[in-house]
Design a protein around this motif. Sequence first.
Motif, PDB file in Angstrom:
ATOM      1  N   THR A   1       0.843  -1.186   0.000  1.00 45.98           N
ATOM      2  CA  THR A   1       0.000   0.000   0.000  1.00 45.98           C
ATOM      3  C   THR A   1       0.878   1.236   0.000  1.00 45.98           C
ATOM      4  N   SER A   2       0.237   2.380  -0.184  1.00 50.89           N
ATOM      5  CA  SER A   2       0.916   3.666  -0.122  1.00 50.89           C
ATOM      6  C   SER A   2      -0.145   4.751  -0.049  1.00 50.89           C
ATOM      7  N   PHE A   3       0.184   5.865   0.577  1.00 55.44           N
ATOM      8  CA  PHE A   3      -0.709   7.007   0.507  1.00 55.44           C
ATOM      9  C   PHE A   3      -0.787   7.520  -0.933  1.00 55.44           C
ATOM     10  N   SER A   4       0.253   7.269  -1.701  1.00 53.93           N
ATOM     11  CA  SER A   4       0.314   7.700  -3.096  1.00 53.93           C
ATOM     12  C   SER A   4      -0.295   6.644  -4.009  1.00 53.93           C
ATOM     13  N   GLU A   5      -1.286   7.021  -4.784  1.00 51.26           N
ATOM     14  CA  GLU A   5      -1.872   6.083  -5.740  1.00 51.26           C
ATOM     15  C   GLU A   5      -0.871   5.739  -6.839  1.00 51.26           C
ATOM     16  N   ARG A   6      -0.020   6.685  -7.222  1.00 54.58           N
ATOM     17  CA  ARG A   6       0.976   6.406  -8.248  1.00 54.58           C
ATOM     18  C   ARG A   6       1.941   5.329  -7.780  1.00 54.58           C
ATOM     19  N   ARG A   7       2.399   5.424  -6.528  1.00 55.09           N
ATOM     20  CA  ARG A   7       3.322   4.399  -6.020  1.00 55.09           C
ATOM     21  C   ARG A   7       2.618   3.051  -5.901  1.00 55.09           C
ATOM     22  N   ARG A   8       1.384   3.079  -5.405  1.00 56.62           N
ATOM     23  CA  ARG A   8       0.649   1.824  -5.249  1.00 56.62           C
ATOM     24  C   ARG A   8       0.457   1.141  -6.599  1.00 56.62           C
ATOM     25  N   ARG A   9       0.053   1.896  -7.599  1.00 52.94           N
ATOM     26  CA  ARG A   9      -0.170   1.327  -8.929  1.00 52.94           C
ATOM     27  C   ARG A   9       1.129   0.799  -9.536  1.00 52.94           C
ATOM     28  N   ALA A  10       2.205   1.530  -9.352  1.00 55.59           N
ATOM     29  CA  ALA A  10       3.489   1.094  -9.906  1.00 55.59           C
ATOM     30  C   ALA A  10       3.920  -0.229  -9.294  1.00 55.59           C
ATOM     31  N   ALA A  11       3.724  -0.395  -7.990  1.00 55.14           N
ATOM     32  CA  ALA A  11       4.081  -1.657  -7.334  1.00 55.14           C
ATOM     33  C   ALA A  11       3.192  -2.794  -7.810  1.00 55.14           C
ATOM     34  N   LEU A  12       1.900  -2.521  -7.941  1.00 52.10           N
ATOM     35  CA  LEU A  12       0.969  -3.575  -8.356  1.00 52.10           C
ATOM     36  C   LEU A  12       1.175  -3.956  -9.817  1.00 52.10           C
ATOM     37  N   ALA A  13       1.687  -3.041 -10.619  1.00 58.08           N
ATOM     38  CA  ALA A  13       1.997  -3.398 -12.003  1.00 58.08           C
ATOM     39  C   ALA A  13       3.089  -4.458 -12.061  1.00 58.08           C
ATOM     40  N   LEU A  14       3.988  -4.443 -11.073  1.00 56.71           N
ATOM     41  CA  LEU A  14       5.078  -5.408 -11.016  1.00 56.71           C
ATOM     42  C   LEU A  14       4.684  -6.680 -10.272  1.00 56.71           C
ATOM     43  N   LEU A  15       3.764  -6.544  -9.312  1.00 59.49           N
ATOM     44  CA  LEU A  15       3.288  -7.696  -8.531  1.00 59.49           C
ATOM     45  C   LEU A  15       1.762  -7.688  -8.529  1.00 59.49           C
ATOM     46  N   PRO A  16       1.151  -8.051  -9.628  1.00 58.78           N
ATOM     47  CA  PRO A  16      -0.310  -7.907  -9.742  1.00 58.78           C
ATOM     48  C   PRO A  16      -1.122  -8.827  -8.849  1.00 58.78           C
ATOM     49  N   ASP A  17      -0.502  -9.858  -8.294  1.00 58.20           N
ATOM     50  CA  ASP A  17      -1.262 -10.827  -7.512  1.00 58.20           C
ATOM     51  C   ASP A  17      -1.189 -10.612  -6.007  1.00 58.20           C
ATOM     52  N   VAL A  18      -0.520  -9.538  -5.556  1.00 56.44           N
ATOM     53  CA  VAL A  18      -0.447  -9.310  -4.113  1.00 56.44           C
ATOM     54  C   VAL A  18      -1.690  -8.571  -3.635  1.00 56.44           C
ATOM     55  N   ALA A  19      -1.932  -8.662  -2.340  1.00 59.44           N
ATOM     56  CA  ALA A  19      -3.009  -7.891  -1.733  1.00 59.44           C
ATOM     57  C   ALA A  19      -2.625  -6.414  -1.710  1.00 59.44           C
ATOM     58  N   THR A  20      -3.644  -5.564  -1.720  1.00 57.53           N
ATOM     59  CA  THR A  20      -3.380  -4.136  -1.689  1.00 57.53           C
ATOM     60  C   THR A  20      -4.551  -3.405  -1.040  1.00 57.53           C
ATOM     61  N   SER A  21      -4.231  -2.271  -0.408  1.00 55.91           N
ATOM     62  CA  SER A  21      -5.285  -1.455   0.204  1.00 55.91           C
ATOM     63  C   SER A  21      -5.314  -0.085  -0.442  1.00 55.91           C
ATOM     64  N   ALA A  22      -6.358   0.659  -0.152  1.00 55.25           N
ATOM     65  CA  ALA A  22      -6.608   1.922  -0.830  1.00 55.25           C
ATOM     66  C   ALA A  22      -5.553   2.971  -0.501  1.00 55.25           C
ATOM     67  N   SER A  23      -5.114   3.680  -1.517  1.00 54.04           N
ATOM     68  CA  SER A  23      -4.290   4.872  -1.325  1.00 54.04           C
ATOM     69  C   SER A  23      -5.175   5.998  -0.788  1.00 54.04           C
ATOM     70  N   GLY A  24      -4.547   7.121  -0.440  1.00 51.34           N
ATOM     71  CA  GLY A  24      -5.319   8.262   0.031  1.00 51.34           C
ATOM     72  C   GLY A  24      -6.383   8.704  -0.950  1.00 51.34           C
ATOM     73  N   PRO A  25      -6.055   8.941  -2.224  1.00 49.26           N
ATOM     74  CA  PRO A  25      -7.071   9.377  -3.186  1.00 49.26           C
ATOM     75  C   PRO A  25      -8.177   8.358  -3.408  1.00 49.26           C
ATOM     76  N   ARG A  26      -7.834   7.073  -3.446  1.00 46.81           N
ATOM     77  CA  ARG A  26      -8.872   6.060  -3.667  1.00 46.81           C
ATOM     78  C   ARG A  26      -9.832   6.017  -2.494  1.00 46.81           C
ATOM     79  N   PHE A  27      -9.290   6.112  -1.261  1.00 45.88           N
ATOM     80  CA  PHE A  27     -10.203   6.090  -0.130  1.00 45.88           C
ATOM     81  C   PHE A  27     -11.049   7.348  -0.059  1.00 45.88           C
ATOM     82  N   ALA A  28     -10.459   8.504  -0.355  1.00 46.44           N
ATOM     83  CA  ALA A  28     -11.225   9.755  -0.342  1.00 46.44           C
ATOM     84  C   ALA A  28     -12.403   9.656  -1.303  1.00 46.44           C
TER      85      ALA A  28
END
Length: 256
Positions: free
Chosen positions: A140-167
């Motif tokens: 996870t990350s408060f930054s949606e850009r960082r979260r998306r970049a990590a998930l692009a490399l590891l698409p099968d891991v669990a993830t939680s909402a960034s600040g913008p997604r939760f807002a």
Amino acid sequence: MAGRLAGLQYFESTTPRVLAHRGLALEAPENTLLAFAHALAIGVTHIETDVHASADGVAVIAHDTDLSRVARRPDPVGALTVAELAALDLGEGQHLPTLAEALDAFPDARFNIDLKSAAAIEPTVDAIRAARAEHRVLLTSFSERRRRAALALLPDVATSASGPRFAAALLASVVRGGPLVRAALRGLHAVQIPTRAIGLDTVTSARIRAFHDAGVEVHVWTINEASEMARLLSLGVDGIVTDRADRALEVVATLE
């Protein structure tokens, strides 16, 4: 909700979850192997932690951008090599561990990893892959850009909402827009939130239902008082992120 979470070791244990915030640092420096060991020793299964990158590109566990609070020196974490960081004495014989060290030391623990910088993304992914820990981590990350970049490399891991997604999900819940909440949380597995955000109470029975209907767990941070833990669990939250994992386990035990 179970369908989206199925197959992820991170979510295999029963709820409510206790997530040890930076480990259990009552008798150990935070975010160290000793703090993690203390939390796991009392029965915690989930460790919440943070990752920066060292100057030589290694994922290092640390919350702050610099070392002034934990090591009494002003250097940014990213200005020192992993060897230089390992040489710092944090107390109790502890140093800043690498993510690889933590994943290797505690192969059964689930790790909730907050990506604190863009530089930390690839080293974090490399450490997770090397440990074959994809199914027992949440990124996870408060930054949606960082979260998306990590998930692009590891698409099968669990993830939680960034600040913008939760807002976006929170604002959607204000207008009772179930489809809008689901759209805001699509592809996520959890929301990990404070009790208030953007001037709104985030943890109400109605909002928890809306988030659950969207297929995500609700974890609330950082809760250290037993009475507040009990109140939140009574509302139906799935996890408590806390500095007092010992206290949280006692509260959870009263619900069994």
